[in-house]
Design a protein around this motif. Structure first.
Motif, PDB file in Angstrom:
ATOM      1  N   PRO A  73       0.823  -1.215   0.000  1.00 27.07           N
ATOM      2  CA  PRO A  73       0.000   0.000   0.000  1.00 27.07           C
ATOM      3  C   PRO A  73       0.853   1.260   0.000  1.00 27.07           C
ATOM      4  CG  PRO A  73       0.026  -1.019   2.168  1.00 27.07           C
ATOM      5  CD  PRO A  73       0.934  -1.829   1.312  1.00 27.07           C
ATOM      6  N   THR A  74       0.410   2.255  -0.766  1.00 28.28           N
ATOM      7  CA  THR A  74       1.106   3.548  -0.785  1.00 28.28           C
ATOM      8  C   THR A  74       0.207   4.662  -0.241  1.00 28.28           C
ATOM      9  OG1 THR A  74       0.456   3.699  -3.104  1.00 28.28           O
ATOM     10  CG2 THR A  74       2.707   3.007  -2.658  1.00 28.28           C
ATOM     11  N   THR A  75      -1.003   4.305   0.216  1.00 31.33           N
ATOM     12  CA  THR A  75      -1.890   5.278   0.858  1.00 31.33           C
ATOM     13  C   THR A  75      -2.521   4.597   2.085  1.00 31.33           C
ATOM     14  OG1 THR A  75      -3.957   4.618  -0.211  1.00 31.33           O
ATOM     15  CG2 THR A  75      -2.578   6.157  -1.426  1.00 31.33           C
ATOM     16  N   PHE A  76      -2.944   5.412   3.051  1.00 32.19           N
ATOM     17  CA  PHE A  76      -3.548   4.799   4.246  1.00 32.19           C
ATOM     18  C   PHE A  76      -4.871   4.104   3.901  1.00 32.19           C
ATOM     19  CE2 PHE A  76      -7.154   7.444   5.428  1.00 32.19           C
ATOM     20  CZ  PHE A  76      -6.931   8.613   4.708  1.00 32.19           C
ATOM     21  N   ARG A  77      -5.536   4.579   2.841  1.00 33.82           N
ATOM     22  CA  ARG A  77      -6.799   3.940   2.439  1.00 33.82           C
ATOM     23  C   ARG A  77      -6.562   2.507   1.972  1.00 33.82           C
ATOM     24  NH1 ARG A  77      -8.101   9.068   0.791  1.00 33.82           N
ATOM     25  NH2 ARG A  77      -9.810   9.908   2.028  1.00 33.82           N
ATOM     26  N   HIS A  78      -5.455   2.309   1.268  1.00 31.04           N
ATOM     27  CA  HIS A  78      -5.142   0.953   0.804  1.00 31.04           C
ATOM     28  C   HIS A  78      -4.767   0.049   1.982  1.00 31.04           C
ATOM     29  CE1 HIS A  78      -4.393   2.384  -3.612  1.00 31.04           C
ATOM     30  NE2 HIS A  78      -5.663   2.334  -3.274  1.00 31.04           N
ATOM     31  N   VAL A  79      -4.117   0.642   3.000  1.00 31.12           N
ATOM     32  CA  VAL A  79      -3.825  -0.140   4.211  1.00 31.12           C
ATOM     33  C   VAL A  79      -5.146  -0.598   4.825  1.00 31.12           C
ATOM     34  CG1 VAL A  79      -2.883  -0.089   6.555  1.00 31.12           C
ATOM     35  CG2 VAL A  79      -1.682   1.118   4.717  1.00 31.12           C
ATOM     36  N   LEU A  80      -6.082   0.360   4.956  1.00 33.06           N
ATOM     37  CA  LEU A  80      -7.369   0.031   5.589  1.00 33.06           C
ATOM     38  C   LEU A  80      -8.139  -1.001   4.775  1.00 33.06           C
ATOM     39  CD1 LEU A  80      -8.499   3.533   6.865  1.00 33.06           C
ATOM     40  CD2 LEU A  80      -7.853   1.551   8.250  1.00 33.06           C
ATOM     41  N   LYS A  81      -8.060  -0.903   3.463  1.00 39.43           N
ATOM     42  CA  LYS A  81      -8.778  -1.857   2.603  1.00 39.43           C
ATOM     43  C   LYS A  81      -8.317  -3.283   2.937  1.00 39.43           C
ATOM     44  CE  LYS A  81     -10.886  -2.028  -1.805  1.00 39.43           C
ATOM     45  NZ  LYS A  81     -10.568  -3.224  -2.555  1.00 39.43           N
ATOM     46  N   ASP A  82      -7.013  -3.449   3.132  1.00 33.25           N
ATOM     47  CA  ASP A  82      -6.471  -4.796   3.390  1.00 33.25           C
ATOM     48  C   ASP A  82      -6.560  -5.200   4.861  1.00 33.25           C
ATOM     49  OD1 ASP A  82      -5.757  -4.853   0.738  1.00 33.25           O
ATOM     50  OD2 ASP A  82      -3.645  -5.322   1.087  1.00 33.25           O
ATOM     51  N   LEU A  83      -6.341  -4.246   5.771  1.00 26.01           N
ATOM     52  CA  LEU A  83      -6.071  -4.644   7.161  1.00 26.01           C
ATOM     53  C   LEU A  83      -7.012  -4.034   8.200  1.00 26.01           C
ATOM     54  CD1 LEU A  83      -2.153  -4.498   7.073  1.00 26.01           C
ATOM     55  CD2 LEU A  83      -3.588  -6.525   6.925  1.00 26.01           C
ATOM     56  N   SER A  84      -8.047  -3.323   7.762  1.00 29.88           N
ATOM     57  CA  SER A  84      -8.968  -2.737   8.727  1.00 29.88           C
ATOM     58  C   SER A  84      -9.548  -3.829   9.619  1.00 29.88           C
ATOM     59  CB  SER A  84     -10.094  -2.014   7.979  1.00 29.88           C
ATOM     60  OG  SER A  84     -10.944  -1.416   8.916  1.00 29.88           O
ATOM     61  N   GLY A  85      -9.535  -3.597  10.933  1.00 27.69           N
ATOM     62  CA  GLY A  85     -10.047  -4.591  11.871  1.00 27.69           C
ATOM     63  C   GLY A  85      -9.037  -5.681  12.209  1.00 27.69           C
ATOM     64  N   ARG A  86      -7.867  -5.641  11.592  1.00 26.74           N
ATOM     65  CA  ARG A  86      -6.843  -6.668  11.868  1.00 26.74           C
ATOM     66  C   ARG A  86      -5.614  -6.065  12.537  1.00 26.74           C
ATOM     67  NH1 ARG A  86      -8.230 -11.162   8.863  1.00 26.74           N
ATOM     68  NH2 ARG A  86      -6.158 -12.048   9.136  1.00 26.74           N
ATOM     69  N   ILE A  87      -5.561  -4.722  12.594  1.00 29.28           N
ATOM     70  CA  ILE A  87      -4.416  -4.046  13.213  1.00 29.28           C
ATOM     71  C   ILE A  87      -4.939  -2.941  14.133  1.00 29.28           C
ATOM     72  CG2 ILE A  87      -2.927  -4.566  11.243  1.00 29.28           C
ATOM     73  CD1 ILE A  87      -3.237  -1.677  10.310  1.00 29.28           C
ATOM     74  N   ASP A  88      -4.077  -2.461  15.048  1.00 26.17           N
ATOM     75  CA  ASP A  88      -4.561  -1.498  16.041  1.00 26.17           C
ATOM     76  C   ASP A  88      -4.729  -0.098  15.492  1.00 26.17           C
ATOM     77  OD1 ASP A  88      -4.478  -3.133  18.657  1.00 26.17           O
ATOM     78  OD2 ASP A  88      -2.624  -3.622  17.598  1.00 26.17           O
ATOM     79  N   ALA A  89      -3.800   0.332  14.646  1.00 26.59           N
ATOM     80  CA  ALA A  89      -3.879   1.725  14.179  1.00 26.59           C
ATOM     81  C   ALA A  89      -3.162   1.901  12.851  1.00 26.59           C
ATOM     82  CB  ALA A  89      -3.246   2.655  15.224  1.00 26.59           C
ATOM     83  N   VAL A  90      -3.539   2.963  12.149  1.00 25.14           N
ATOM     84  CA  VAL A  90      -2.814   3.366  10.949  1.00 25.14           C
ATOM     85  C   VAL A  90      -2.610   4.877  11.014  1.00 25.14           C
ATOM     86  CG1 VAL A  90      -4.959   3.418   9.578  1.00 25.14           C
ATOM     87  CG2 VAL A  90      -2.783   3.387   8.401  1.00 25.14           C
ATOM     88  N   ILE A  91      -1.404   5.317  10.664  1.00 22.39           N
ATOM     89  CA  ILE A  91      -1.124   6.750  10.654  1.00 22.39           C
ATOM     90  C   ILE A  91      -1.408   7.281   9.248  1.00 22.39           C
ATOM     91  CG2 ILE A  91       0.588   8.567  11.033  1.00 22.39           C
ATOM     92  CD1 ILE A  91       2.079   6.657  12.893  1.00 22.39           C
ATOM     93  N   LYS A  92      -2.302   8.295   9.242  1.00 19.67           N
ATOM     94  CA  LYS A  92      -2.749   8.891   7.984  1.00 19.67           C
ATOM     95  C   LYS A  92      -1.683   9.872   7.511  1.00 19.67           C
ATOM     96  CE  LYS A  92      -6.784  11.621   6.911  1.00 19.67           C
ATOM     97  NZ  LYS A  92      -7.981  12.232   7.473  1.00 19.67           N
ATOM     98  N   SER A  93      -1.190   9.681   6.293  1.00 18.01           N
ATOM     99  CA  SER A  93      -0.147  10.578   5.802  1.00 18.01           C
ATOM    100  C   SER A  93      -0.326  10.758   4.306  1.00 18.01           C
ATOM    101  CB  SER A  93       1.215   9.955   6.106  1.00 18.01           C
ATOM    102  OG  SER A  93       2.250  10.813   5.752  1.00 18.01           O
ATOM    103  N   SER A  94       0.496  11.623   3.722  1.00 16.11           N
ATOM    104  CA  SER A  94       0.408  11.801   2.270  1.00 16.11           C
ATOM    105  C   SER A  94       1.031  10.580   1.588  1.00 16.11           C
ATOM    106  CB  SER A  94       1.120  13.076   1.862  1.00 16.11           C
ATOM    107  OG  SER A  94       2.411  13.057   2.396  1.00 16.11           O
ATOM    108  N   ILE A  95       0.934  10.555   0.285  1.00 11.87           N
ATOM    109  CA  ILE A  95       1.378   9.383  -0.482  1.00 11.87           C
ATOM    110  C   ILE A  95       2.882   9.092  -0.273  1.00 11.87           C
ATOM    111  CG2 ILE A  95       1.896  10.724  -2.572  1.00 11.87           C
ATOM    112  CD1 ILE A  95       0.328   8.404  -4.077  1.00 11.87           C
ATOM    113  N   CYS A  96       3.243   7.813  -0.356  1.00 12.47           N
ATOM    114  CA  CYS A  96       4.655   7.415  -0.232  1.00 12.47           C
ATOM    115  C   CYS A  96       5.344   7.776  -1.557  1.00 12.47           C
ATOM    116  CB  CYS A  96       4.756   5.910  -0.003  1.00 12.47           C
ATOM    117  SG  CYS A  96       3.778   5.327   1.400  1.00 12.47           S
ATOM    118  N   VAL A  97       6.363   8.633  -1.509  1.00  7.59           N
ATOM    119  CA  VAL A  97       6.866   9.236  -2.752  1.00  7.59           C
ATOM    120  C   VAL A  97       7.531   8.244  -3.714  1.00  7.59           C
ATOM    121  CG1 VAL A  97       7.079  11.641  -2.018  1.00  7.59           C
ATOM    122  CG2 VAL A  97       8.966  10.065  -1.600  1.00  7.59           C
ATOM    123  N   ILE A  98       8.245   7.271  -3.191  1.00  9.87           N
ATOM    124  CA  ILE A  98       8.965   6.357  -4.104  1.00  9.87           C
ATOM    125  C   ILE A  98       8.008   5.318  -4.705  1.00  9.87           C
ATOM    126  CG2 ILE A  98      10.790   4.598  -4.240  1.00  9.87           C
ATOM    127  CD1 ILE A  98      12.448   6.358  -2.399  1.00  9.87           C
ATOM    128  N   GLY A  99       7.174   4.737  -3.876  1.00  8.66           N
ATOM    129  CA  GLY A  99       6.091   3.894  -4.396  1.00  8.66           C
ATOM    130  C   GLY A  99       6.404   2.422  -4.578  1.00  8.66           C
TER     131      GLY A  99
END
Ligand code: TXA
Ligand code: MG
Length: 340
Positions: free
Chosen positions: A157-183
């Motif tokens: 994942p390169t965005t927090f939304r993609h993290v949530l799509k895969d892991l929502s409810g399976r991890i404690d927290a995600v830090i919302k940030s801008s896109i990962c520049v290298i990718g």
């Protein structure tokens, strides 16, 4: 490899300010899992010394236990906690490229749990070039073991939304940030053998590594016809989009003509065609260069999947610089490679 006893929880969405990052660090210190941004892709972090937390990382991702994790540092001084010794080549590369997208495989110190290294006597370690990642590790006061924050088999994942799509409810927290520049993920370089070997091409180019060490650096596995053993992670199924991805290789003029023709052919059959690195609506000169494509690659693949395209067409990029990593990921994602 899902753990049937795995508990589902709600996942906290945190901002990147210092109070929120401190809260994320407390979660890590209590044995929780926090997804955090780096300059490459999002990582799923756990305290490197907490075996229970490390087990949860494997369970949350559905990751095979024999695929080791990368340990993230906020300062090269923390190396002494993680590794047994620092060879000369490592010193040169750390001075030049840390913080940055370079993971070094080094002899592991005894204090690092076997779970991190999947039983290997070595450990991969890197210092990420992202202020939030560095603040988190610093605030936790302990190195953070972190694979990419995707479900196994999905693109990193390169965005927090993609993290949530895969892991929502399976991890404690995600830090919302801008896109990962290298990718794309970091370059993994093994420094424990007779010669340095690239185990995974990534964000730091082979050319820069070779220039810094003043020698040629081979690439493990089948990439470029090599025969050296690759990193454990390279043997697993990698992400392939739901729609078949056709990678077209050959001279620029021939592959572009072929792609345009193929796109029209599929469209006449009523199929929805996704173009990965060129668009039929735009002039071909507007094609993304390797760095731009790297930055958007996983994002675009996820987007094309959500759009429900029937087929994805992608064009070869030069293996210069980060192009080597892009081609490595494109080959892994492709259902067919057509040489024209
Ligand atoms: O950019 C990155 O590297 C991201 C961010 C979060 O730092 N992390 C990442 O981690 O891509 P992961 O777990 O998705 O990939 C780690 C790769 C795998 O291919 C794994 O097999 C390899 O590094 N690796 C880890 N430790 C190793 C070791 N001791 N020997 C050989 N390969 C190792
Ligand atoms: Mg990964």
């Amino acid at each position: 490899m899902d753990n049937p006893g795995f508990k589902i929880r709600s996942t906290l969405l945190l901002n990147e300010d210092s109070v929120s990052v401190k809260r994320a660090a407390e979660i890590i210190n209590r044995g929780g899992l926090v997804a955090f941004p780096t300059e490459t892709v999002y990582g799923l972090g756990a305290s490197v010394t907490n075996v229970r937390a490390l087990k949860k990382v494997f369970a949350a991702k559905g990751r095979p236990a024999d695929n080791p994790l990368i340990v993230h540092l906020s300062n090269p001084d923390q190396l002494k906690i993680v590794v047994h010794s620092v060879p000369v080549y490592a010193k040169i590369l750390i001075d030049r490229f840390w913080p940055g997208p370079l993971s070094l495989v080094l002899p592991k110190s005894e204090t690092i749990p076997d779970l991190v290294s999947a039983g290997l006597p070595t450990v991969a370690v890197r210092m990420p070039d992202h202020p939030v990642a560095l603040n988190l590790i610093e605030a936790a006061g302990v190195p953070i073991a972190a694979p990419s924050a995707n479900r196994s088999g999905m693109p990193s994942p390169t965005t927090f939304r993609h993290v949530l799509k895969d892991l929502s409810g399976r991890i404690d927290a995600v830090i919302k940030s801008s896109i990962c520049v290298i990718g794309v993920e970091s370059t993994v370089l093994d420094l424990t053998g007779e010669q340095p070997v690239i185990l995974r091409p990534g964000g730091l180019s082979r050319e820069l590594l070779e220039e810094a060490l003043g020698r040629a650096i081979p690439i493990a596995g089948k990439i470029e016809g090599g025969c050296l053993p690759a990193s454990p992670g390279m043997k697993y199924r990698h992400y392939s989009p739901n729609a078949p991805l056709i990678l077209v290789v050959g001279s620029t003029a021939r592959r572009r003509y072929f792609i345009e023709t193929l796109a029209v052919f599929y469209q006449r059959q009523g199929l929805l065609v996704g173009m990965l690195n060129l668009s039929s609506q735009q002039p071909l000169s507007k094609q993304l260069d390797s760095e731009q494509l790297a930055a958007k690659l996983y994002y675009l693949l996820r987007q094309l999947d959500s759009a429900g395209v029937d087929v994805i067409l992608a064009e070869e990029v030069s293996v210069k610089g980060i192009g080597l990593a892009v081609m490595n990921r494109l080959r892994k994602a492709s259902a067919r490679i057509i040489k024209v």
